[in-house]
Design a protein around this motif. Structure first.
Motif, short mmCIF file in Angstrom:
data_model
loop_
_atom_site.label_atom_id
_atom_site.label_comp_id
_atom_site.label_asym_id
_atom_site.label_seq_id
_atom_site.Cartn_x
_atom_site.Cartn_y
_atom_site.Cartn_z
N LEU A 133 0.77 -1.20 0.13
CA LEU A 133 0.13 0.27 -0.11
C LEU A 133 0.86 1.22 -0.01
CD1 LEU A 133 -2.90 -0.82 2.48
CD2 LEU A 133 -2.78 -1.06 0.17
N GLY A 172 2.44 4.40 1.23
CA GLY A 172 2.94 4.85 2.48
C GLY A 172 3.43 3.78 3.47
N SER A 173 3.37 2.48 2.82
CA SER A 173 3.91 1.53 3.49
C SER A 173 5.33 1.62 3.94
CB SER A 173 3.51 0.03 3.05
OG SER A 173 4.28 -0.12 1.69
N GLY A 174 6.16 2.14 2.85
CA GLY A 174 7.61 2.13 3.02
C GLY A 174 8.10 1.50 1.81
N LYS A 175 7.39 1.34 0.83
CA LYS A 175 7.67 0.27 -0.42
C LYS A 175 8.87 0.94 -1.14
CE LYS A 175 4.44 -0.02 -3.04
NZ LYS A 175 4.94 0.83 -4.00
N THR A 176 8.79 2.25 -1.59
CA THR A 176 9.93 2.85 -2.25
C THR A 176 11.03 2.84 -1.47
OG1 THR A 176 8.12 4.21 -3.54
CG2 THR A 176 10.61 4.91 -3.74
N THR A 177 11.19 3.32 -0.10
CA THR A 177 12.38 3.43 0.71
C THR A 177 12.82 1.99 0.75
OG1 THR A 177 10.87 5.16 1.91
CG2 THR A 177 13.05 3.94 2.99
N GLN A 226 11.20 10.25 -6.51
CA GLN A 226 11.39 9.77 -5.28
C GLN A 226 12.57 8.64 -5.60
OE1 GLN A 226 8.42 8.32 -2.61
NE2 GLN A 226 10.23 7.75 -1.06
N ARG A 256 8.77 0.23 9.76
CA ARG A 256 8.66 1.05 11.11
C ARG A 256 8.91 0.22 12.24
NH1 ARG A 256 4.99 3.26 7.67
NH2 ARG A 256 5.74 5.12 6.71
N ASP A 292 11.14 0.35 14.18
CA ASP A 292 11.92 1.39 14.88
C ASP A 292 10.92 1.91 15.92
OD1 ASP A 292 11.38 1.95 12.24
OD2 ASP A 292 12.10 4.28 12.94
N GLY A 338 12.28 -3.09 8.77
CA GLY A 338 12.59 -1.97 8.32
C GLY A 338 12.76 -1.21 9.63
N THR A 339 13.96 -0.51 9.85
CA THR A 339 14.11 0.00 11.29
C THR A 339 14.52 1.43 11.36
OG1 THR A 339 16.39 -0.67 11.12
CG2 THR A 339 14.90 -2.24 12.26
N GLY A 340 13.94 2.25 10.33
CA GLY A 340 14.20 3.71 10.23
C GLY A 340 14.17 4.18 8.99
N GLU A 341 14.20 5.42 8.78
CA GLU A 341 14.29 5.99 7.45
C GLU A 341 15.58 5.99 6.54
OE1 GLU A 341 11.82 9.67 6.96
OE2 GLU A 341 11.22 9.60 9.16
P1 GDP Z 1 5.58 4.19 -0.15
O1 GDP Z 1 4.35 4.92 -0.52
O2 GDP Z 1 5.21 2.91 0.32
O3 GDP Z 1 6.60 3.98 -1.31
O4 GDP Z 1 6.16 4.75 1.06
P2 GDP Z 1 7.52 5.65 1.10
O5 GDP Z 1 8.86 4.61 0.78
O6 GDP Z 1 7.69 6.70 0.37
O7 GDP Z 1 7.64 5.71 2.83
C1 GDP Z 1 6.92 6.61 3.47
C2 GDP Z 1 7.53 7.19 4.69
O8 GDP Z 1 7.98 6.04 5.48
C3 GDP Z 1 8.98 7.91 4.21
O9 GDP Z 1 8.89 9.10 4.94
C4 GDP Z 1 9.94 6.84 4.76
O10 GDP Z 1 11.05 7.36 5.07
C5 GDP Z 1 9.28 6.27 5.94
N1 GDP Z 1 9.68 4.87 6.32
C6 GDP Z 1 9.96 3.83 5.60
N2 GDP Z 1 10.37 2.68 6.08
C7 GDP Z 1 10.60 3.02 7.31
C8 GDP Z 1 10.81 2.16 8.59
O11 GDP Z 1 11.56 1.34 8.42
N3 GDP Z 1 10.95 3.17 9.64
C9 GDP Z 1 10.66 4.45 9.82
N4 GDP Z 1 10.56 5.13 10.83
N5 GDP Z 1 10.26 5.30 8.76
C10 GDP Z 1 10.06 4.66 7.49
#
Ligand code: GDP
Length: 297
Positions: A109, A111-116, A148, A250, A252, A275-278
Motif C-alpha cells: 500500500l 505509505g507502507s515504505g515500499k519505495t524506501t 523519489q 517501522r 523502529d 525496516g528500522t528507520g528512514e
Molecule cells: P511508499 O508510498 O510505500 O513507497 O512509502 P515510502 O517509501 O515513500 O515511505 C513513506 C515514509 O515512511 C517515508 O517518509 C519513509 O522514510 C518512511 N519509512 C519507510 N520505512 C521506514 C521504517 O522502517 N521506519 C521509519 N521510521 N520510517 C520508514
C-alpha cells in the motif's frame, strides 16, 4: 502496557506451584497473562487464542527445572513457541537472484515504505552481495514517486530506469527487463504503484506486471505499526498476486511486533526483512528471536 511478563508470571505462578511439575491450573493462570501480553502487542485475537491453546498443551505437566522459577519456565516455553511460529523456511535474507537479470517485484500500500525499502534492498544487494542492480518505478499515477526512487537511487549509488512519460506499468516493466539484460545487471527491482487501500485496479496492475516480469521474488511491504490491518493486506495480496515474503517496516517505532506473528500464523508467508528507520541502512534480516522478545515485553 507492561514491561516484564516474566516478573508478572513469577508473581502469579510461584505462589501456586507446590509440586515439581507445571499443573494445568498453573499453566492456565499463567497463560491468561500471556494472552493479555499478546493482545497488547497487537496480535489478532484468533491467532492469540490458537497460540495459547498450543502452548497450554505443551506446558502442562512439564517438570519444573530446578534452576528456574515456574514463571520463568512458562516464559521460556512461550518464547520458544513464538520463535517456532515466527520462523519460516530457509534464510529470510537470502533472495533468489540467480539467473541474471533476476526480477524482484515490490508490492504494498501507499505509505507502507515500499519505495524506501526498494532502495534499501538495492543498496544491500549492491554492498553485501556485490550485485549490479537496476531499479524502476512503475507508479504512473504519481510522478513524484518516480522521482523519489530516482533520488534514492542517486543517494545509494544504484541505477534507475530513465523515466519516460506516458508509459503504462507493463511497458515500463518490459523496458526494465530489456535494459537489465542489455546493461548486464544482476537484479532489477520493480517498484509498483501503491494506494491507500487495496482496490481492484491496484491488484490488476500488479498482476499484469507480475505476468510479464515473472519475478523471482515478490516482496510485500507492510507497515508494521498497522497491526490487524497488516494481516488483511497480506492475505489479500497473497491471494491475488502471490507473495514470496513480507517486509515489515517501522519496526523502529513503538509497535510491539504482533503483526509479525499474526501475519505469519494466518498467511504462512515468511517475514524476510524488517525496516528500522528512514535511513538507507535501516533494514535488517528478520530475526524471530528479537520479535519474540519484543512481543513478550
Ligand atoms: P511508499 O508510498 O510505500 O513507497 O512509502 P515510502 O517509501 O515513500 O515511505 C513513506 C515514509 O515512511 C517515508 O517518509 C519513509 O522514510 C518512511 N519509512 C519507510 N520505512 C521506514 C521504517 O522502517 N521506519 C521509519 N521510521 N520510517 C520508514
Amino acid at each position: 502496557m507492561f514491561e516484564n511478563l516474566s516478573e508478572r508470571l513469577s508473581g502469579v505462578l510461584d505462589r501456586l506451584t507446590k509440586q515439581g511439575a507445571l499443573s494445568e491450573d498453573d499453566v492456565k493462570t499463567a497463560l491468561r497473562e500471556v494472552r493479555v501480553a499478546l493482545l497488547e502487542a497487537d496480535v489478532s485475537l484468533p491467532v492469540a487464542r490458537d497460540f495459547i491453546k498450543k502452548v497450554q498443551d505443551q506446558a502442562t505437566g512439564q517438570a519444573v527445572t530446578k534452576s528456574v522459577t515456574p514463571g520463568q519456565q512458562v516464559v521460556k516455553i512461550v518464547h520458544d513457541a513464538l520463535v517456532d511460529t515466527l520462523t519460516g523456511e530457509g534464510d529470510p535474507g537470502a533472495l533468489k537472484i540467480d539467473n541474471a537479470p533476476a526480477p524482484i517485484l515490490m508490492v504494498g500500500l501507499q505509505g507502507s515504505g515500499k519505495t524506501t525499502t526498494t532502495a534499501k534492498l538495492a543498496k544491500r544487494l549492491k554492498e553485501r552481495d556485490g550485485k549490479r542492480v537496476l531499479m524502476a518505478s512503475l507508479d504512473v499515477n504519481r510522478p513524484a514517486a518516480m522521482e523519489q526512487l530516482q533520488i534514492l537511487g542517486q543517494q545509494v549509488g544504484v541505477d534507475t530506469l530513465p523515466i519516460v512519460k506516458g508509459e503504462d506499468p507493463v511497458t515500463i516493466a518490459k523496458r526494465a527487463k530489456t535494459q537489465a539484460s542489455l546493461g548486464g545487471y544482476d537484479v532489477y527491482m520493480l517498484d509498483t504503484a501503491g494506494r491507500l487501500h487495496i482496490d481492484a485496479e491496484l491488484i490488476q496492475q500488479a498482476a499484469d506486471v507480475r505476468d510479464v516480469a515473472n519475478p523471482r521474488e515478490t516482496l510485500l511491504v507492510v507497515d508494521g505499526l498497522t497491526g490487524q490491518d497488516a494481516v488483511n493486506v497480506a492475505t489479500e495480496f497473497d491471494d491475488k498476486i502471490g507473495v514470496s515474503g513480507v517486509v515489515l517496516t517501522r519496526m523502529d517505532g513503538d509497535g510491539r511486533g504482533g503483526a509479525a506473528l499474526s501475519m505469519r500464523a494466518i498467511t504462512g508467508k515468511p517475514i524476510r526483512f524488517v525496516g528500522t528507520g528512514e535511513k538507507m541502512d535501516a533494514i535488517e534480516t528478520f530475526e524471530p528471536e528479537r520479535i519474540a522478545g519484543r512481543i513478550l515485553g
